[in-house]
Write a protein that holds these residues in place. Structure first.
Motif, PDB file in Angstrom:
ATOM      1  N   ILE A 231       0.839  -1.204   0.000  1.00 28.49           N
ATOM      2  CA  ILE A 231       0.000   0.000   0.000  1.00 28.49           C
ATOM      3  C   ILE A 231       0.868   1.246   0.000  1.00 28.49           C
ATOM      4  O   ILE A 231       0.599   2.218  -0.727  1.00 28.49           O
ATOM      5  N   GLU A 232       1.927   1.238   0.808  1.00 29.66           N
ATOM      6  CA  GLU A 232       2.821   2.391   0.859  1.00 29.66           C
ATOM      7  C   GLU A 232       3.416   2.684  -0.516  1.00 29.66           C
ATOM      8  O   GLU A 232       3.505   3.845  -0.943  1.00 29.66           O
ATOM      9  N   ARG A 233       3.834   1.645  -1.224  1.00 27.96           N
ATOM     10  CA  ARG A 233       4.409   1.831  -2.560  1.00 27.96           C
ATOM     11  C   ARG A 233       3.381   2.430  -3.512  1.00 27.96           C
ATOM     12  O   ARG A 233       3.688   3.330  -4.298  1.00 27.96           O
ATOM     13  N   ARG A 234       2.160   1.919  -3.440  1.00 31.00           N
ATOM     14  CA  ARG A 234       1.113   2.437  -4.315  1.00 31.00           C
ATOM     15  C   ARG A 234       0.757   3.881  -3.984  1.00 31.00           C
ATOM     16  O   ARG A 234       0.544   4.703  -4.885  1.00 31.00           O
ATOM     17  N   MET A 235       0.687   4.214  -2.697  1.00 28.33           N
ATOM     18  CA  MET A 235       0.351   5.578  -2.316  1.00 28.33           C
ATOM     19  C   MET A 235       1.457   6.559  -2.708  1.00 28.33           C
ATOM     20  O   MET A 235       1.186   7.695  -3.120  1.00 28.33           O
ATOM     21  N   ALA A 236       2.690   6.137  -2.603  1.00 29.15           N
ATOM     22  CA  ALA A 236       3.799   7.007  -2.998  1.00 29.15           C
ATOM     23  C   ALA A 236       3.756   7.270  -4.502  1.00 29.15           C
ATOM     24  O   ALA A 236       3.979   8.398  -4.960  1.00 29.15           O
ATOM     25  N   GLU A 237       3.473   6.239  -5.279  1.00 23.99           N
ATOM     26  CA  GLU A 237       3.346   6.417  -6.721  1.00 23.99           C
ATOM     27  C   GLU A 237       2.168   7.339  -7.046  1.00 23.99           C
ATOM     28  O   GLU A 237       2.257   8.198  -7.934  1.00 23.99           O
ATOM     29  N   ALA A 238       1.077   7.170  -6.290  1.00 30.65           N
ATOM     30  CA  ALA A 238      -0.101   8.010  -6.518  1.00 30.65           C
ATOM     31  C   ALA A 238       0.210   9.470  -6.217  1.00 30.65           C
ATOM     32  O   ALA A 238      -0.241  10.372  -6.944  1.00 30.65           O
ATOM     33  N   ARG A 239       0.972   9.737  -5.161  1.00 30.76           N
ATOM     34  CA  ARG A 239       1.331  11.123  -4.843  1.00 30.76           C
ATOM     35  C   ARG A 239       2.059  11.772  -6.020  1.00 30.76           C
ATOM     36  O   ARG A 239       1.812  12.928  -6.367  1.00 30.76           O
ATOM     37  N   GLY A 240       2.984  11.017  -6.612  1.00 36.39           N
ATOM     38  CA  GLY A 240       3.707  11.559  -7.749  1.00 36.39           C
ATOM     39  C   GLY A 240       2.789  11.882  -8.912  1.00 36.39           C
ATOM     40  O   GLY A 240       2.908  12.937  -9.544  1.00 36.39           O
ATOM     41  N   MET A 241       1.848  10.977  -9.218  1.00 37.88           N
ATOM     42  CA  MET A 241       0.932  11.214 -10.330  1.00 37.88           C
ATOM     43  C   MET A 241       0.000  12.385 -10.044  1.00 37.88           C
ATOM     44  O   MET A 241      -0.288  13.207 -10.929  1.00 37.88           O
ATOM     45  N   LEU A 242      -0.488  12.490  -8.818  1.00 35.44           N
ATOM     46  CA  LEU A 242      -1.397  13.582  -8.477  1.00 35.44           C
ATOM     47  C   LEU A 242      -0.687  14.926  -8.550  1.00 35.44           C
ATOM     48  O   LEU A 242      -1.277  15.932  -8.958  1.00 35.44           O
ATOM     49  N   ALA A 243       0.580  14.946  -8.165  1.00 35.82           N
ATOM     50  CA  ALA A 243       1.330  16.198  -8.150  1.00 35.82           C
ATOM     51  C   ALA A 243       1.799  16.611  -9.541  1.00 35.82           C
ATOM     52  O   ALA A 243       1.894  17.806  -9.838  1.00 35.82           O
ATOM     53  N   GLU A 244       2.083  15.638 -10.400  1.00 36.55           N
ATOM     54  CA  GLU A 244       2.774  15.938 -11.652  1.00 36.55           C
ATOM     55  C   GLU A 244       1.924  15.775 -12.905  1.00 36.55           C
ATOM     56  O   GLU A 244       2.377  16.110 -14.007  1.00 36.55           O
ATOM     57  N   THR A 245       0.708  15.233 -12.787  1.00 44.34           N
ATOM     58  CA  THR A 245      -0.149  15.033 -13.960  1.00 44.34           C
ATOM     59  C   THR A 245      -1.551  15.549 -13.671  1.00 44.34           C
ATOM     60  O   THR A 245      -1.898  15.868 -12.526  1.00 44.34           O
ATOM     61  N   ASP A 246      -2.355  15.597 -14.717  1.00 43.57           N
ATOM     62  CA  ASP A 246      -3.767  15.968 -14.582  1.00 43.57           C
ATOM     63  C   ASP A 246      -4.668  14.744 -14.738  1.00 43.57           C
ATOM     64  O   ASP A 246      -5.861  14.878 -15.013  1.00 43.57           O
ATOM     65  N   LEU A 247      -4.111  13.563 -14.566  1.00 49.85           N
ATOM     66  CA  LEU A 247      -4.894  12.341 -14.703  1.00 49.85           C
ATOM     67  C   LEU A 247      -6.061  12.331 -13.715  1.00 49.85           C
ATOM     68  O   LEU A 247      -5.902  12.732 -12.556  1.00 49.85           O
ATOM     69  N   PRO A 248      -7.235  11.871 -14.123  1.00 52.44           N
ATOM     70  CA  PRO A 248      -8.348  11.730 -13.183  1.00 52.44           C
ATOM     71  C   PRO A 248      -7.971  10.763 -12.054  1.00 52.44           C
ATOM     72  O   PRO A 248      -7.152   9.850 -12.248  1.00 52.44           O
ATOM     73  N   VAL A 249      -8.577  10.955 -10.900  1.00 56.43           N
ATOM     74  CA  VAL A 249      -8.282  10.098  -9.759  1.00 56.43           C
ATOM     75  C   VAL A 249      -8.547   8.639 -10.095  1.00 56.43           C
ATOM     76  O   VAL A 249      -7.795   7.742  -9.699  1.00 56.43           O
ATOM     77  N   ARG A 250      -9.604   8.379 -10.858  1.00 57.19           N
ATOM     78  CA  ARG A 250      -9.927   7.003 -11.248  1.00 57.19           C
ATOM     79  C   ARG A 250      -8.756   6.370 -12.019  1.00 57.19           C
ATOM     80  O   ARG A 250      -8.408   5.212 -11.798  1.00 57.19           O
ATOM     81  N   GLU A 251      -8.137   7.145 -12.911  1.00 50.02           N
ATOM     82  CA  GLU A 251      -7.034   6.623 -13.704  1.00 50.02           C
ATOM     83  C   GLU A 251      -5.777   6.456 -12.851  1.00 50.02           C
ATOM     84  O   GLU A 251      -5.019   5.492 -13.031  1.00 50.02           O
ATOM     85  N   VAL A 252      -5.541   7.380 -11.931  1.00 46.95           N
ATOM     86  CA  VAL A 252      -4.407   7.241 -11.010  1.00 46.95           C
ATOM     87  C   VAL A 252      -4.553   5.949 -10.219  1.00 46.95           C
ATOM     88  O   VAL A 252      -3.603   5.179 -10.073  1.00 46.95           O
ATOM     89  N   ALA A 253      -5.764   5.701  -9.716  1.00 41.42           N
ATOM     90  CA  ALA A 253      -6.017   4.484  -8.940  1.00 41.42           C
ATOM     91  C   ALA A 253      -5.704   3.244  -9.778  1.00 41.42           C
ATOM     92  O   ALA A 253      -5.031   2.308  -9.304  1.00 41.42           O
ATOM     93  N   ARG A 254      -6.165   3.236 -11.021  1.00 45.21           N
ATOM     94  CA  ARG A 254      -5.931   2.069 -11.884  1.00 45.21           C
ATOM     95  C   ARG A 254      -4.445   1.860 -12.119  1.00 45.21           C
ATOM     96  O   ARG A 254      -3.965   0.726 -12.076  1.00 45.21           O
ATOM     97  N   ARG A 255      -3.718   2.934 -12.359  1.00 44.74           N
ATOM     98  CA  ARG A 255      -2.299   2.823 -12.687  1.00 44.74           C
ATOM     99  C   ARG A 255      -1.433   2.390 -11.503  1.00 44.74           C
ATOM    100  O   ARG A 255      -0.321   1.904 -11.707  1.00 44.74           O
ATOM    101  N   VAL A 256      -1.923   2.578 -10.293  1.00 37.32           N
ATOM    102  CA  VAL A 256      -1.131   2.137  -9.136  1.00 37.32           C
ATOM    103  C   VAL A 256      -1.624   0.798  -8.585  1.00 37.32           C
ATOM    104  O   VAL A 256      -1.227   0.384  -7.491  1.00 37.32           O
ATOM    105  N   GLY A 257      -2.487   0.118  -9.340  1.00 36.17           N
ATOM    106  CA  GLY A 257      -2.875  -1.228  -8.954  1.00 36.17           C
ATOM    107  C   GLY A 257      -4.083  -1.335  -8.057  1.00 36.17           C
ATOM    108  O   GLY A 257      -4.299  -2.373  -7.430  1.00 36.17           O
ATOM    109  N   VAL A 258      -4.906  -0.272  -7.992  1.00 36.49           N
ATOM    110  CA  VAL A 258      -6.130  -0.311  -7.181  1.00 36.49           C
ATOM    111  C   VAL A 258      -7.305  -0.021  -8.118  1.00 36.49           C
ATOM    112  O   VAL A 258      -7.650   1.143  -8.356  1.00 36.49           O
TER     113      VAL A 258
END
Length: 286
Positions: A231-258
């Motif tokens: 979970i920690e690895r996925r959340m860290a990856e999600a932080r990077g995507m949320l900070a650096e991209t405009d991807l929708p939250v749904r897509e961020v979730a999919r890309r980090v394995g959730v």
């Protein structure tokens, strides 16, 4: 510690602290008046690295994450200073994909495994002025908050950790010979496969060991379970995507394995104290 960390759970009645990762939080913090903070806090656990430096005595206590710490073991708290930091901040760009403890040579001293969770080292007299200067520089950067202050504070922290690693060279050598490669392999599997369905059983199978044995090793050395590290690895990856991209939250979730965005948002909120959208908004304003 209350400003740099928050209680996330209790283990056998002992509070567990986690370093704050919201955008307003600094990746490194300095705390004086330890008797009022650490001393009166009593027995506690934190899952981030901490140094407790006693300048007058020339001592530094290296606190191991995940271990129960007893301030009663410490001397001269009134004259001490603590340095706390988020290990993820030691990445190349100040926001590492995750706290890769076993891959970063400067973090080995914090995995010392000493009884009571504290490794006691003596800072040579010739190096104490350098320690005082590094800690003072971190404090100045955090107080001034000028452009690039976080990077500057981390640079001074890195110098401090290099010196610590040299003081603990024997400890680091013992760790490298005593099974840490197995942990490194476990974390490598998580790092490589975090974006796909992944469980404790999957990691254990790839390493050729039983889930129970892997759980024991990882919890004993880090204070967390394999699933918590996934979970920690996925959340860290999600932080990077949320900070650096405009991807929708749904897509961020999919890309980090959730695949379930609702579950992802609940996980993220519990970990960061804000929803993914709120966290992204604060990051933009920070």
């Amino acid at each position: 510690m209350t400003q740099a960390a928050r209680v996330i759970s209790h283990r056998d009645g002992v509070p567990v602290y986690r370093y704050r990762t919201d955008p307003a939080a600094s990746p490194v913090s300095v705390h004086r008046h330890l008797h009022d903070d650490v001393g009166e806090r009593g027995r506690h656990i934190h899952d981030f690295p901490a140094l407790l430096y006693i300048p007058a005595a020339g001592l530094v206590y290296v606190a191991a994450p995940g271990e129960v710490l007893d301030p009663g073991q410490l001397d001269d708290l009134d004259d001490g200073v603590a340095v706390f930091f988020d290990p993820a901040a030691l990445g190349e760009d100040g926001r590492s994909p995750w706290p890769a403890w076993r891959a970063h040579p400067l973090l080995f001293p914090f995995l010392h495994g000493q009884s009571g969770g504290l490794l006691r080292l003596e800072v040579p007299a010739a190096r104490r002025s350098a320690w005082d200067a590094a800690i003072g520089s971190i404090e100045s950067e955090l107080a001034g908050r000028q452009a690039g202050y976080q990077q500057a504070a981390l640079a001074h922290l890195t110098l401090l950790l290099i010196d610590l690693a040299r003081l603990a060279v024997d400890v680091v050598g013992d760790l490298r010979r005593s099974g840490e490669p197995l942990l490194a392999e476990a974390f490598a599997v998580i790092d490589r496969r975090h974006a796909e369905p992944l469980s404790l059983r999957d990691v254990a199978r790839e390493l050729g060991m039983t889930p129970g044995h892997l759980t024991t090793i990882v919890r004993r050395r880090t204070g967390r379970t394999v699933q918590e590290w996934i979970i920690e690895r996925r959340m860290a990856e999600a932080r990077g995507m949320l900070a650096e991209t405009d991807l929708p939250v749904r897509e961020v979730a999919r890309r980090v394995g959730v695949p379930d965005p609702g579950y992802f948002s609940r996980l993220f909120s519990r970990r960061h104290g804000a929803s993914p959208r709120e966290w992204r908004g604060r990051q933009v304003r920070a």
